[in-house]
Design a protein around this motif. Sequence first.
Motif, PDB file in Angstrom:
ATOM      1  N   GLU A   1      12.645 -17.575  18.148  1.00 50.09           N
ATOM      2  CA  GLU A   1      12.341 -18.743  17.308  1.00 50.09           C
ATOM      3  C   GLU A   1      12.632 -18.448  15.861  1.00 50.09           C
ATOM      4  OE1 GLU A   1      10.210 -21.506  14.729  1.00 50.09           O
ATOM      5  OE2 GLU A   1      10.007 -19.343  14.812  1.00 50.09           O
ATOM      6  N   GLU A   2      12.326 -17.206  15.437  1.00 56.06           N
ATOM      7  CA  GLU A   2      12.356 -16.926  13.991  1.00 56.06           C
ATOM      8  C   GLU A   2      13.770 -16.888  13.419  1.00 56.06           C
ATOM      9  OE1 GLU A   2       9.964 -17.229  12.179  1.00 56.06           O
ATOM     10  OE2 GLU A   2       8.115 -16.681  13.182  1.00 56.06           O
TER      11      GLU A   2
ATOM     12  N   ILE B   1      16.819 -28.617   8.064  1.00 55.35           N
ATOM     13  CA  ILE B   1      17.066 -27.284   7.479  1.00 55.35           C
ATOM     14  C   ILE B   1      18.548 -26.950   7.617  1.00 55.35           C
ATOM     15  CG2 ILE B   1      16.418 -24.826   7.510  1.00 55.35           C
ATOM     16  CD1 ILE B   1      13.976 -25.646   9.274  1.00 55.35           C
TER      17      ILE B   1
ATOM     18  N   TRP C   1      21.163 -23.508   6.843  1.00 53.88           N
ATOM     19  CA  TRP C   1      21.346 -22.134   6.357  1.00 53.88           C
ATOM     20  C   TRP C   1      22.823 -21.927   6.039  1.00 53.88           C
ATOM     21  CZ3 TRP C   1      18.215 -18.733  10.420  1.00 53.88           C
ATOM     22  CH2 TRP C   1      16.850 -18.949  10.217  1.00 53.88           C
TER      23      TRP C   1
ATOM     24  N   ARG D   1      16.085 -27.145   2.462  1.00 59.60           N
ATOM     25  CA  ARG D   1      15.231 -27.982   3.328  1.00 59.60           C
ATOM     26  C   ARG D   1      14.725 -29.237   2.626  1.00 59.60           C
ATOM     27  NH1 ARG D   1      11.862 -23.852   7.177  1.00 59.60           N
ATOM     28  NH2 ARG D   1      13.362 -22.159   7.020  1.00 59.60           N
TER      29      ARG D   1
ATOM     30  N   ALA E   1       8.302 -25.923   7.815  1.00 66.92           N
ATOM     31  CA  ALA E   1       8.796 -24.823   8.659  1.00 66.92           C
ATOM     32  C   ALA E   1       9.434 -25.401   9.906  1.00 66.92           C
ATOM     33  CB  ALA E   1       7.640 -23.900   9.045  1.00 66.92           C
ATOM     34  N   GLY E   2      10.431 -24.715  10.409  1.00 63.78           N
ATOM     35  CA  GLY E   2      11.079 -25.155  11.643  1.00 63.78           C
ATOM     36  C   GLY E   2      10.267 -24.725  12.864  1.00 63.78           C
TER      37      GLY E   2
ATOM     38  N   HIS F   1       4.770 -15.878   6.993  1.00 60.82           N
ATOM     39  CA  HIS F   1       5.982 -15.049   7.012  1.00 60.82           C
ATOM     40  C   HIS F   1       5.758 -13.786   6.199  1.00 60.82           C
ATOM     41  CE1 HIS F   1       9.333 -17.972   8.586  1.00 60.82           C
ATOM     42  NE2 HIS F   1       8.308 -17.815   9.403  1.00 60.82           N
TER      43      HIS F   1
HETATM   44  C1  GLV Z   1      11.095 -20.601  11.040  1.00 63.39           C
HETATM   45  O1  GLV Z   1       9.989 -20.107  11.027  1.00 63.39           O
HETATM   46  C2  GLV Z   1      11.623 -21.277   9.883  1.00 63.39           C
HETATM   47  O2  GLV Z   1      11.042 -22.295   9.461  1.00 63.39           O
HETATM   48  O3  GLV Z   1      12.606 -20.778   9.323  1.00 63.39           O
END
Ligand code: GLV
Length: 447
Positions: free
Chosen positions: A165-166, A250, A252, A325, A393-394, A419
């Motif tokens: 998940e992370e 989100i 990246w 985000r 948060a995702g 985190h």
């Molecule tokens: C996961 O925890 C995220 O929000 O990046």
Amino acid sequence: MSLGEVVLMGIIHPVSRPFYPVLSNDTTGVKSVPRGEIVMLTIDEERFQESFETYSAIGSTNNNGLHRLALTDEDKHVRDQFVADLESLGVDIRIDQIGNIFARRDGQNQDIAPILIGSHLDSQPYGGRYDGQLGVLTALETLRTLEDEGIETKRPIEIVNWTNEEGSRFQHAMLGSAVFIEKTDLSEALDLTDVEGNRLGDELTRIGYAGTDAVEPFDIHAYLELHIEQGPILEEHGNAIGVVDGVFGITWLRATIHGETDHAGPTPMHTRRDAMATAADAISEINRLPNRLSADAVSTVGELRVEPDSINVIPDVVEFTVDLRSYDDDVVAEAIERTEAEIVAACNRHGTTYELEEIWKTRHTEFSPRVRDAIADTAESLDVTYESIVSGAGHDATNVNQAFPAGMFFVPSVDGKTHNEAEYTAWGDCVTGANVYANAILALAGR
Ligand code: GLV
Ligand code: MN
Ligand code: MN
């Protein structure tokens, strides 16, 4: 404790409004309750805490945190514990080809769509003990409580631990659920590599969790995930539960700046093509972007890689990541454009060049009103204070929600820290959350 009372945060609250009429006594092990009385599920606090401590010891850090990156030995160890706990419940366990662990508790009717419960057991580097793990253990405790009470729900209940998940070690967050809903290809997922070049598929095999089940969606009536808030709002407002309306979009990015390496002494400032100076200029502008975009936008540069990484050498390659985000996908799109514009401007100032790559993206999501209502109704029935909240948060629930009705609720995070090892949720709040969860699942699964 008598039926009709529920222990919340160590205080006994009378149940304000009854629900779940209990079936009359029979010979199938259903608890004997006089006809007409009402039963609410109450989790076993001691057992729940014991499991929390057992799981938290796997990959624990010196500062009460967790270092349990996806598909490391620690992840294998905690998965083994989870599988052993599921085996003791006598549920049917399946592991799919991306390493998601599912287990099914039968319902009265095997032919109707199950309720899916769970979260993730991997952690951030030197992260906290609650992110993900609390959701899995709450789901496990819910199954155990149903078993204690001898309750056979109408719908089957499936528990899940999602892989990676992370997205910290393998940079695709919420991976197991993305492959599950067929948003990400299995082969692409298995070919992800970590910074040392280890392939995800090989790591799954190495730890013994490359399952044989095809990764494909099965019909789900509702998915519900409990999580810590990871922000300060519930604590500030003094509410026990945050019913999540939806989750931020989100994106990246990975930026690579190319300059020219040279000596830090004899090279005059005006002749340099310094990749680090370029990155520094761009990063400070990227950090200011959200103020110009929207009240909820956030930007983070979390990783930096420098070549040749020597104190007296001008860097010729600098790589950095950008995490953008907002709840509004258009704002995220604009943030991406402006990020690139700032990198271009910095390159022009320093005579350098760049590459910009999108590593991962997830659009914002709005959760199912039906699942949200089930959480709010349960909180009200248990006299638990709640409010609506949005998640920055995702979460895997974001992915599941693209294919099936899904929802989440939060319990408070002290000081909003997450985190990192300081992540903390008061145990009473975890217990309150677990009681709301168990009863919401019972409401969704029916009896
Ligand atoms: C996961 O925890 C995220 O929000 O990046
Ligand atoms: Mn999480
Ligand atoms: Mn997390």
